[in-house]
Design an enzyme around this catalytic site. Sequence first.
Site, PDB file in Angstrom:
ATOM      1  N   GLU B 280       5.144  -7.965   9.920  1.00  0.00           N
ATOM      2  CA  GLU B 280       5.755  -6.340   9.369  1.00  0.00           C
ATOM      3  C   GLU B 280       6.761  -5.489  10.693  1.00  0.00           C
ATOM      4  O   GLU B 280       7.784  -5.465  10.708  1.00  0.00           O
ATOM      5  CB  GLU B 280       4.460  -5.501   8.926  1.00  0.00           C
ATOM      6  CG  GLU B 280       5.096  -4.191   7.789  1.00  0.00           C
ATOM      7  CD  GLU B 280       4.664  -3.870   6.613  1.00  0.00           C
ATOM      8  OE1 GLU B 280       3.876  -4.621   6.516  1.00  0.00           O
ATOM      9  OE2 GLU B 280       5.269  -2.458   6.253  1.00  0.00           O
ATOM     10  N   GLU B 283       9.626  -8.060  11.478  1.00  0.00           N
ATOM     11  CA  GLU B 283       9.738  -7.141  10.002  1.00  0.00           C
ATOM     12  C   GLU B 283      11.111  -6.232  10.288  1.00  0.00           C
ATOM     13  O   GLU B 283      12.005  -5.809   9.715  1.00  0.00           O
ATOM     14  CB  GLU B 283       9.220  -7.392   9.086  1.00  0.00           C
ATOM     15  CG  GLU B 283       9.853  -7.481   7.506  1.00  0.00           C
ATOM     16  CD  GLU B 283       9.302  -7.370   6.586  1.00  0.00           C
ATOM     17  OE1 GLU B 283       8.394  -6.523   6.520  1.00  0.00           O
ATOM     18  OE2 GLU B 283      10.033  -7.755   5.188  1.00  0.00           O
ATOM     19  N   CYS B 300       1.403  -2.780   1.402  1.00  0.00           N
ATOM     20  CA  CYS B 300      -0.584  -2.875   1.429  1.00  0.00           C
ATOM     21  C   CYS B 300      -0.703  -2.278   0.855  1.00  0.00           C
ATOM     22  O   CYS B 300      -1.966  -3.372   0.198  1.00  0.00           O
ATOM     23  CB  CYS B 300      -0.754  -2.514   2.942  1.00  0.00           C
ATOM     24  SG  CYS B 300      -0.269  -2.540   4.350  1.00  0.00           S
ATOM     25  N   SER B 320       8.553  -4.259   2.156  1.00  0.00           N
ATOM     26  CA  SER B 320       8.203  -5.278   3.064  1.00  0.00           C
ATOM     27  C   SER B 320       7.778  -6.611   2.625  1.00  0.00           C
ATOM     28  O   SER B 320       7.927  -6.096   1.707  1.00  0.00           O
ATOM     29  CB  SER B 320       7.143  -5.390   3.923  1.00  0.00           C
ATOM     30  OG  SER B 320       6.525  -5.903   4.438  1.00  0.00           O
ATOM     31  N   LYS B 359      -6.602  -3.231  -6.033  1.00  0.00           N
ATOM     32  CA  LYS B 359      -6.996  -4.420  -5.126  1.00  0.00           C
ATOM     33  C   LYS B 359      -7.339  -5.663  -6.061  1.00  0.00           C
ATOM     34  O   LYS B 359      -6.847  -7.078  -6.187  1.00  0.00           O
ATOM     35  CB  LYS B 359      -7.500  -5.009  -4.000  1.00  0.00           C
ATOM     36  CG  LYS B 359      -6.664  -3.634  -3.220  1.00  0.00           C
ATOM     37  CD  LYS B 359      -6.156  -4.662  -2.454  1.00  0.00           C
ATOM     38  CE  LYS B 359      -5.140  -3.699  -1.047  1.00  0.00           C
ATOM     39  NZ  LYS B 359      -4.261  -5.055  -1.160  1.00  0.00           N
ATOM     40  N   GLU B 362      -4.196  -6.694  -7.844  1.00  0.00           N
ATOM     41  CA  GLU B 362      -2.997  -7.615  -6.832  1.00  0.00           C
ATOM     42  C   GLU B 362      -3.401  -8.526  -6.976  1.00  0.00           C
ATOM     43  O   GLU B 362      -2.789 -10.107  -6.622  1.00  0.00           O
ATOM     44  CB  GLU B 362      -3.159  -6.795  -5.532  1.00  0.00           C
ATOM     45  CG  GLU B 362      -2.323  -7.462  -4.375  1.00  0.00           C
ATOM     46  CD  GLU B 362      -2.930  -6.697  -3.330  1.00  0.00           C
ATOM     47  OE1 GLU B 362      -3.483  -6.567  -2.691  1.00  0.00           O
ATOM     48  OE2 GLU B 362      -1.406  -6.783  -2.354  1.00  0.00           O
ATOM     49  N   GLU B 367       1.983 -14.460  -7.880  1.00  0.00           N
ATOM     50  CA  GLU B 367       2.597 -13.800  -6.570  1.00  0.00           C
ATOM     51  C   GLU B 367       1.631 -14.800  -5.631  1.00  0.00           C
ATOM     52  O   GLU B 367       1.274 -15.837  -4.872  1.00  0.00           O
ATOM     53  CB  GLU B 367       3.223 -13.376  -6.701  1.00  0.00           C
ATOM     54  CG  GLU B 367       4.514 -12.520  -6.650  1.00  0.00           C
ATOM     55  CD  GLU B 367       4.061 -11.844  -8.092  1.00  0.00           C
ATOM     56  OE1 GLU B 367       3.038 -11.564  -8.781  1.00  0.00           O
ATOM     57  OE2 GLU B 367       4.790 -10.724  -8.050  1.00  0.00           O
ATOM     58  N   CYS B 504      -6.290   4.314   2.136  1.00  0.00           N
ATOM     59  CA  CYS B 504      -7.705   3.766   1.280  1.00  0.00           C
ATOM     60  C   CYS B 504      -9.164   4.583   1.500  1.00  0.00           C
ATOM     61  O   CYS B 504      -9.415   4.091   0.703  1.00  0.00           O
ATOM     62  CB  CYS B 504      -7.327   2.093   2.206  1.00  0.00           C
ATOM     63  SG  CYS B 504      -5.963   2.089   2.400  1.00  0.00           S
TER      64      CYS B 504
END
Lengths: 162, 674, 630
Positions: B280, B283, B300, B320, B359, B362, B367, B504
């Site tokens: 990142e 990036e 994230c 990102s 999560k 996710e 993907e 988190c």
Amino acid sequence: MNTAQRNFEKVCEILEKNENNPARLIPILQEVQEEYRYLPEEIMTFLATSLDIPPAKVYGVATFFSHFALKPKGKYIIKICDGTACHVKKSTSILDAVRHKLGLTEDKNTTPDMLFTLELVSCLGACGLAPAVVINEDVHGLMTPAKTVALIDEILKKEASL
Amino acid sequence: MTTSMIINVDGKDIEVNGEKNLLEVIRKAKIDLPTFCYHSELSVYGACRLCMVNVDGRGLQPACSTPPENGMRVVTNNSEIRELRQIIVELLLANEGHECATCGKNGSCQLQLLAKKVGIKKVRFKRTGHKQETDDSTYSLLRNPDKCVLCGDCVRMCSEVQGIGAIDFAFRGAKAAVLPSFGKDLASVECVYCGQCARVCPTGAITPKPEIEEVWKALENKEKIVIAQLAPAVRVALGEEFGLEPGTSTMGQIVSALRLMGFDMVYDTSFAADLTVIEEGNELINRLKEGKNLPLMTSCCPAWVKYAEQYHPDLMDNLSTCKSPQQMFGSLIKEILPEKNKVEKKNIVVVSIMPCTAKKYEARRKEFAKDGIPEVDYILTTQELATMIGEAGIQFKNLEPSSFDMPFGFKTGAGVIFGNSGGVAEAVLRYASEKLTGVRTESYEFKQVRGESGIREAQIEVGGTLLKLAVVSGLKNVKNLIEKVKKGIAKYDIIEIMACPGGCIGGAGQPVYKEGSVRAKRTKGLYDNEKMLQLHKSQENPYIAELYQTVFGGGEKGLHLAHELLHTHYRSHKRIEKESFDIHANKKKTELDITVCFGTSCFLRGAQTVMKNILEHLDKQNIQDRVSVKASFCFEKCNRGPVVNIGGEIIEKCTPEKAISEIDRKLQISVAQS
Amino acid sequence: MISAETLELSKIAEEYGKKIAQVTKRVIICAGTGCVANGSLKVHEEFVKKIAEKGLDVVVELKEEKKSVYVSKSGCQGFCQMGPLVTMLPENILYTKVKPEDVAEIVEKTIILGEAVDRLLYKDALTGQSCKNTEEINFYKKQHRFVLKQCGVIDPEDIAEYIAQGGYKSARKAALEMADKEICDEIIKSGLRGRGGGGFPTGKKWEMARLQPKGKKYIICNGDEGDPGAFMNRSVMEGNPHSVIEGMIIAALAIGADEGYVYVRTEYPLAVKRMRKAVSEAEKIGILGKNIFYSGKSVKLSVMEGAGAFVCGEETALMASVEGKRGMPGPKPPFPVQSGLWEKPTVINNVETLANVPLIMAIGAEEFRKMGTAASPGTKTFAVTGLMANTGLIEVPFGTTLRTIINDIAGGVTREDGTLWPEGFKTVQIGGPSGGCLTKEHLDMPLDFDSLKKVGAMVGSGGLVVMNQNTCMVRIAKFFMQFIQNESCGKCVLCREGTKQMLAMLTDITEGKATEETIDLLKKLANAVQKGSLCGLGKTAPNPVHSTLRYFQDEYDAHIKAKKCPTGECKHLTSITIIPELCKGCTVCAKKCPVGAISGERQKAHTIAQDKCIKCGVCIDACKFKAIRR
């Protein structure tokens, strides 16, 4: 232009007239219901999109107020007044008789052929005529179970001859 | 001159210091008033009526919505109040569905606790209500409407703190319920699975969806190699389930417990976080160089990513492209281990232990699976891990600590502070500042980005350029900040975004907490944790450097592989599962079907005008019978709207002219064909 | 043409006077909801047609050009039982129960010859004598029509007539000649108390809002009259909408508000229509909107239609729904006068309260205090319904006794079939679902806010439902509980769950399933709901239970201990049976039964299937041989 198209254009007009203002949600729903006679789910989603509010909120408002219908209603809407004045003049007997006549229950208030919807309403303000029954726009005063059933028979006869 | 305000609570004088309501004052008097619907983070709702107290001269008043006034005399306990509380709890218990022993909230349920506290011996009222179905449509959450006490905490959390409003009250009176729109299941609406609703739910009406059984099964399966990855925020919160202070790190005990439970390898998600920092950071540097796609927005947090996909299609290029640490870890493990350990890829089971409910979702995004094999197989929340430790009979507090397996258990402090809001930004700064200046510094802390407020801004000078950054948590804050960015009022180079307040450590998978102070203690716990590590910058993690050298093989090819494993791309996504509806219908099948997208984005870009022109055209050309027209909600091409589908042809940025010419073309073709 | 340039109220009145001078005869047809339901609009049409057929000029809207007969509509005249009502001017004759087929005769006799049609006059129930007009009819004679004075006379859709009767003078004075504080003071002095329920002093409420920092404030008229059996506010909005608007203007000026809403119940479409029309007419001539009466002050009003929720009568819920939200009440404090609509200071007043305001300003606080009692000055409108001879809308000064209302005005208690039953009186339910019962012992008690509160009832919005000895009081309690249960917003536990459980207990009692413990628990729960609920709806929900338990404990006992319903109204505790020895098998009852519960062969004794029977009693009335009994 067919109905769906006309309805939809009307909805857009209603939104425009109310300036897409979410505070106008209730008047908007009222006007939309005028168009469709109930509030179709996809139209409510569309309203939420246009007003930039969550669809759950539109649903919440639409289910809160008794004036809003989420399901299509029958051709004839029978409203039995159960205001206090009508109640003391035995409006529940009328309700029982109509339910029996049309095979309806508390949870099922529209006949499968979409001809009748039965509603118990609190006070139509025709207390002088208690007990009162309203079928679509017509007020019938000083009703009895038998008289109400006779009215339904008349409608059924008329419908059968159509 | 300041005048002090004194309130007498049960005979004791209590000084008021800015407390907004009697409830806070009474709590200050060390008296625990029972409540369901009072939440310091949310607006006052006043529905549970449990906090009623007697105010001299006014009778019973709800403490939560009574502002303190000087000289008030309050009684919090008398027979009238006790009877009232009993009746309230009994009334709730009389509803069908409160079966404690089999409930996900058994032991932490407020209703259960209160029943004990107010001394319920018998429910004198009639059982009412009927069994309703549990909504298990999502990977993240279970909705059990039977257990709902309609306190509205979830509703207010979702709209006031998260700015979404995926669930709301519906119906009224005895039929009142909390529902997603139109009574659909959660998976069909705009819920981002942050689970904050579950965090504040006092009963078992909304809970994280457990995967405990699946994990036990994998652990018992001899063919499988089961690998654990432990997210940073878990280590400073799990102890709470075993009576330890919030913020106490139990990292070593967790590792031991996982081994005892049968995990073959125990790794640290913080390692993958270090990897994320490098990717990142690069990036960011590239984008700064090219001046493109700024601000860079972190990705994230899966709940934020889903939120962005649904509400901000025009920001997709700002996100990102880095996968989250959880997915980087899974992707990497499933790439390296088969060869290294000589196992079949399908026999590797990656279990992540996360503070998060999103999560779970996710890991199941398409993907993040390759050839049908997901990068991460199961996700346990902190709460679930505690349950499993309990099921295994492990005496957690008495465990000898042990250390993570190598190499993926090795991390720097940068990877640990990821669990705090501001942690990702700080970690990236630690890397980017050195990379940009080429100078290694001793100091590593960027305390400017730390803090408790939901939106924090900082400007940091790096090698002559001023980096502007924002750190934001809580999606309502995110919504406000993005609005400012879009209007050009605020300008940033990088924005760190976390859906849950505090990041988190405040995730919905963590042990249930009510006080904001718990979050602060966990935050401190993580910062303390990093202090104990020798290394603080991801670029100094030797195993990360080795990874780039060996696995990715260095050079261009290596970079390509790294990119393939560690990056992804997000695209806009519709909010609500909804079919189209007819605008111009024909009874018979028509030659040409047209669908105009009426999703928010297309609507704002003029879908209505396009629709109107199409309909007028049909009238003018007298071709109504040959065409049918529908409106649909989202084609998920939001940044290129208005989008119109004409006979299978998707026209983006559609104008009335484009649509009409396509209709004419299509119809002539079909005429020629017939 | 009235325009802003000529906004001299006297000029408007003068113009109106010129027009009305052209009217030779006037027919006023009641177009209140009750009369419309009875077909008064057809009567109106018929009048226009029949008068024209006679070759007379007839108008339905005033014109200046030539002499003509004016057929106008009015709002509710109150005597709903006798509708459609037709008033003939200048003869001052009131016709009752007029049907379209009667019109030709009226035109012929009254309009052309100036004579009365005797058969259409009201006949006194006791003496049988014809009453020519309101001055001779007991129903009107014993009333004091203050708020309702113009209601039922003027054309509610004609602002000029309202002005010609002195309307908007008070608002003009308030706008041009009075400071905000002076207005509040005058209303405080008058002792006016809110007519919507609690009886909070109106002037004090205004003063509290006035003292809030300057800035945006709102005035709201609460026309969400939802009590079943109450229609006073509807009649005012339908019959004299401008009086409500004028009250709102004065209130707005008193508190410094420049915007307001008239919130009308959706079940009152006619009231919505008339209020909307009145607002737009007032706007047109500069009484509403920007710079009203050229005072530099603005008052903008909009009419909002409710969407069917009784709880929206609750201030905080009403405001939520104006904001486009679910009508769920919020905690108080903050009170609306501090933080109301859009978190701005807001005054919410009831329709009748507001309609009082211009009248008070016109006659002065002192004169107003001469009506009613010291603590409850003024008059109160009541909707009198149920089992009595003359149901309808009345207005009496506070302090009038129930006896006067029931016997003198409403003509006494009746049986279900309408025949007089003087000894049949059992109770009066006052104040709707939030109210309570009054019994024989209260007949001579002067009615006002405080006396009613003392005996566990309340004025509420003013519904009075008379019940006779055939009414089961447990069923009435259950009826109100069912109503509240349907209308509870579902927010607070005590109201949502508490009313559900109270309803379940009452149902058990009426079905003979209850024990003495049920009563004990019912009392405890009723107490808890009353003390602990969030809003007024919940807090008053147990009132019918409390009140019926207080005065009719014996009926509860009969249901619980003897498993008998003394009135025979409770289906589960009653059966209707055919006495075989008396039954001739004539089959009339079987034919009349609306649910087909009676079967039997011709000329043989019939039987009633108890599971089908709805206990409506049609068969009992139909049986010539008195073979069917409860």
